[in-house]
Design a protein around this motif. Structure first.
Motif, mmCIF file in Angstrom:
data_model
loop_
_atom_site.group_PDB
_atom_site.id
_atom_site.type_symbol
_atom_site.label_atom_id
_atom_site.label_comp_id
_atom_site.label_asym_id
_atom_site.label_seq_id
_atom_site.Cartn_x
_atom_site.Cartn_y
_atom_site.Cartn_z
ATOM 1 N N ALA A 176 0.848 -1.194 0.000
ATOM 2 C CA ALA A 176 0.000 0.000 0.000
ATOM 3 C C ALA A 176 0.883 1.244 0.000
ATOM 4 C CB ALA A 176 -0.919 0.004 1.221
ATOM 5 N N ILE A 177 0.533 2.197 -0.850
ATOM 6 C CA ILE A 177 1.342 3.406 -1.028
ATOM 7 C C ILE A 177 0.421 4.613 -1.029
ATOM 8 C CG2 ILE A 177 2.884 4.632 -2.614
ATOM 9 C CD1 ILE A 177 3.700 1.847 -3.713
ATOM 10 N N THR A 178 0.795 5.665 -0.316
ATOM 11 C CA THR A 178 -0.011 6.891 -0.300
ATOM 12 C C THR A 178 0.407 7.797 -1.454
ATOM 13 O OG1 THR A 178 1.525 7.973 1.232
ATOM 14 C CG2 THR A 178 -0.351 6.811 2.194
ATOM 15 N N VAL A 179 -0.598 8.279 -2.183
ATOM 16 C CA VAL A 179 -0.358 9.151 -3.334
ATOM 17 C C VAL A 179 -1.101 10.466 -3.098
ATOM 18 C CG1 VAL A 179 -0.509 9.410 -5.832
ATOM 19 C CG2 VAL A 179 -0.208 7.126 -4.830
ATOM 20 N N PRO A 180 -0.394 11.562 -2.862
ATOM 21 C CA PRO A 180 -1.060 12.841 -2.641
ATOM 22 C C PRO A 180 -1.814 13.304 -3.885
ATOM 23 C CG PRO A 180 1.221 12.906 -1.883
ATOM 24 C CD PRO A 180 1.069 11.646 -2.672
ATOM 25 N N ALA A 181 -2.933 13.966 -3.680
ATOM 26 C CA ALA A 181 -3.684 14.537 -4.791
ATOM 27 C C ALA A 181 -2.809 15.541 -5.532
ATOM 28 C CB ALA A 181 -4.943 15.223 -4.272
ATOM 29 N N GLY A 182 -2.943 15.566 -6.842
ATOM 30 C CA GLY A 182 -2.177 16.504 -7.648
ATOM 31 C C GLY A 182 -0.798 16.032 -8.037
ATOM 32 N N THR A 183 -0.406 14.824 -7.616
ATOM 33 C CA THR A 183 0.894 14.302 -8.005
ATOM 34 C C THR A 183 0.938 14.098 -9.524
ATOM 35 O OG1 THR A 183 1.126 13.147 -5.881
ATOM 36 C CG2 THR A 183 2.517 12.402 -7.691
ATOM 37 N N PRO A 184 1.972 14.565 -10.209
ATOM 38 C CA PRO A 184 2.070 14.343 -11.655
ATOM 39 C C PRO A 184 1.958 12.860 -12.007
ATOM 40 C CG PRO A 184 3.707 15.947 -10.972
ATOM 41 C CD PRO A 184 3.094 15.402 -9.712
ATOM 42 N N GLY A 185 1.180 12.555 -13.029
ATOM 43 C CA GLY A 185 0.962 11.178 -13.423
ATOM 44 C C GLY A 185 -0.228 10.529 -12.751
ATOM 45 N N PHE A 186 -0.829 11.200 -11.771
ATOM 46 C CA PHE A 186 -2.028 10.725 -11.068
ATOM 47 C C PHE A 186 -3.216 11.481 -11.634
ATOM 48 C CE2 PHE A 186 -4.313 11.012 -6.667
ATOM 49 C CZ PHE A 186 -5.323 10.193 -7.135
ATOM 50 N N THR A 187 -4.095 10.777 -12.355
ATOM 51 C CA THR A 187 -5.247 11.403 -13.003
ATOM 52 C C THR A 187 -6.541 10.883 -12.406
ATOM 53 O OG1 THR A 187 -4.040 11.616 -15.092
ATOM 54 C CG2 THR A 187 -6.441 11.772 -15.201
ATOM 55 N N VAL A 188 -7.395 11.815 -12.015
ATOM 56 C CA VAL A 188 -8.740 11.467 -11.559
ATOM 57 C C VAL A 188 -9.673 11.536 -12.761
ATOM 58 C CG1 VAL A 188 -10.632 12.086 -10.014
ATOM 59 C CG2 VAL A 188 -8.257 12.387 -9.261
ATOM 60 N N GLU A 189 -10.296 10.428 -13.092
ATOM 61 C CA GLU A 189 -11.176 10.370 -14.253
ATOM 62 C C GLU A 189 -12.507 11.067 -13.962
ATOM 63 O OE1 GLU A 189 -10.064 9.360 -17.022
ATOM 64 O OE2 GLU A 189 -8.199 8.442 -16.314
ATOM 65 N N PRO A 190 -13.298 11.387 -14.989
ATOM 66 C CA PRO A 190 -14.597 12.030 -14.763
ATOM 67 C C PRO A 190 -15.482 11.185 -13.852
ATOM 68 C CG PRO A 190 -14.002 12.147 -17.079
ATOM 69 C CD PRO A 190 -12.996 11.246 -16.432
ATOM 70 N N PRO A 191 -16.403 11.810 -13.118
ATOM 71 C CA PRO A 191 -17.262 11.054 -12.199
ATOM 72 C C PRO A 191 -18.148 10.065 -12.954
ATOM 73 C CG PRO A 191 -18.059 13.304 -12.440
ATOM 74 C CD PRO A 191 -16.716 13.251 -13.101
ATOM 75 N N TYR A 192 -18.476 8.977 -12.290
ATOM 76 C CA TYR A 192 -19.348 7.970 -12.880
ATOM 77 C C TYR A 192 -20.792 8.481 -12.938
ATOM 78 C CZ TYR A 192 -15.636 4.496 -12.157
ATOM 79 O OH TYR A 192 -14.455 3.795 -12.180
ATOM 80 N N ASP A 193 -21.543 7.987 -13.914
ATOM 81 C CA ASP A 193 -22.985 8.237 -13.997
ATOM 82 C C ASP A 193 -23.668 7.058 -13.325
ATOM 83 O OD1 ASP A 193 -25.488 9.165 -14.594
ATOM 84 O OD2 ASP A 193 -25.401 8.690 -16.738
ATOM 85 N N LYS A 194 -23.993 7.210 -12.043
ATOM 86 C CA LYS A 194 -24.407 6.082 -11.206
ATOM 87 C C LYS A 194 -25.927 5.972 -11.080
ATOM 88 C CE LYS A 194 -22.027 7.970 -7.993
ATOM 89 N NZ LYS A 194 -21.394 8.342 -6.717
#
Length: 394
Positions: free
Chosen positions: A189-207
């Motif tokens: 397990a590894i912690t990844v801070p928000a905004g780290t280069p190479g870390f992309t948050v995809e668009p929200p799901y249509d749930k």
């Protein structure tokens, strides 16, 4: 029978008052707009909801010896009674966001992340599920390799709660970091801070439901974080997330109890006031028996849930075994979530045509219920865990 203490019940009223004041008047609009109420999170933090299981050292309530996890379940139940999305925001924010860092993090990691998470100034996510690794979490494909003192992550995660809000600060990610001697995957397990280069948050799901909850897919492309971002020991990620899921199952069960309780209340009131053929529909056994069934399901689900929560608190005190907690968590999660889905179907039937209309809350709860049987381990997984706990061959 597991009866809550006066302190727990007094706290229940505090959370109920908060939910009815801060959430109930707005939730229908938030649901229609798929709006995540960022401003609500600090208010929840001020009430102490994110710090119930956290020591005072990191801004928490310091309730470790006073039934802290049971307090947490009470809060989740009461928020879930008003809206499931807000309930899961708290449940995931603590169980999947705070708890892995609190349980396995270094002192530096705890000091860095926990104060803001406890105060509601930030949220954290837990990246376990992948597009091709859900119930089979051991099939994780996301990889992390050590290179010049940094972990380089590549892969994707799916259905991650609280991962893309304006105040998300960090996501804990499971990844293959090598192979064990027997050839099986070494998962860490590894912690990844928000905004780290190479870390992309995809668009929200249509749930289908949980419209107010924040849920995204995540991708990692040569995402680099310091070697010190490893959470706990290398190769312990699999054991860590299994224990995290055990706790989360009890919390989801509490969320389901809140939903079933609301369906009981809504159906009882509607059966008293809705007239047909000149009489309240509750005089008809076809309706009254369904409402009676709801009462039975709520009582059974609540007892199972708070027995499991009590066992979890007793485990923390060293008086119960992990095996007991694991079995109780699977049992309460299985029963309560399936009961909640049934409760929404019954309530919708009691309401008739009105139950199909979004102006009545039973419609929203009907949409929200199904995911309870899936998240934190499907009903099928719970049956597997229970069977193994009984000593049946795997």
């Amino acid at each position: 029978m597991f009866e809550l203490s006066k302190d727990h019940e007094d706290f229940r009223q505090v959370v109920r008052d908060f939910a009815e004041r801060e959430v109930e008047p707005h939730i229908a609009q938030w649901d229609r707009q798929h709006h995540f109420p960022t401003d609500l999170i600090p208010k929840m933090g001020e009430l102490g909801l994110f710090g119930l299981v956290v020591p005072e050292e990191f801004g928490g309530a310091g309730l470790e010896d006073e039934g802290a996890f049971t307090f947490q379940c009470v809060a989740i139940e009461e928020l879930g009674r008003v809206d499931q999305s807000i309930g899961i925001t708290l449940s995931a924010g603590v169980g999947l966001g705070i708890n892995p860092i609190l349980t396995y993090g270094s002192q530096e990691q705890k000091e860095r992340w926990l104060p803001d998470l406890v105060a509601g100034r930030a949220l954290a996510g837990f990246g376990l599920t992948e597009p091709e690794a859900g119930s089979d979490a051991g099939a994780t494909r996301t990889r992390a390799r050590l290179e010049d003192g940094q972990w380089v992550l590549n892969g994707a995660k799916a259905f991650i709660t609280n991962s893309g809000t304006d105040i998300t600060s960090v996501v804990t990610v499971t990844a293959r970091t090598g192979e064990k001697e027997d050839g099986s995957a070494e998962i860490s397990a590894i912690t990844v801070p928000a905004g780290t280069p190479g870390f992309t948050v995809e668009p929200p799901y249509d749930k289908l439901g949980w419209h107010v909850s924040d849920t995204h897919g995540l991708t990692f492309e040569n995402c680099r974080v310091p070697e010190a971002n490893l959470l706990g020991n290398r190769g312990d990620g699999f054991k860590q997330f299994l224990k995290t899921l055990d706790d989360g199952r009890i919390a989801i069960s509490a969320l389901a109890v809140g939903l079933a309780q609301r369906m009981l209340e809504e159906s009882t009131e509607y059966a008293k006031t809705r007239l047909a053929f000149g009489k309240p529909i509750g005089v008809n056994q076809g309706v009254s028996f369904q409402v009676a069934d709801l009462a039975v399901m709520v009582e059974a689900a609540r007892q199972l849930t708070y027995k499991a929560a009590w066992l979890k608190d007793e485990l923390h005190a060293g008086r119960r075994s992990l095996k007991e907690v694991k079995q109780a968590a699977a049992i309460c999660k299985l029963y309560s979530t399936e009961a909640a889905v049934t409760a929404t179907r019954i309530a919708t039937q009691v309401f008739g045509g009105n139950g199909f209309m979004e102006e009545f809350p039973v419609a929203r709860f009907y949409r929200d219920a199904k995911i309870l049987e899936i998240g934190e381990g499907t009903s099928e997984v719970q049956r597997m865990v229970i069977a193994r706990g009984l000593g049946l061959p795997s």
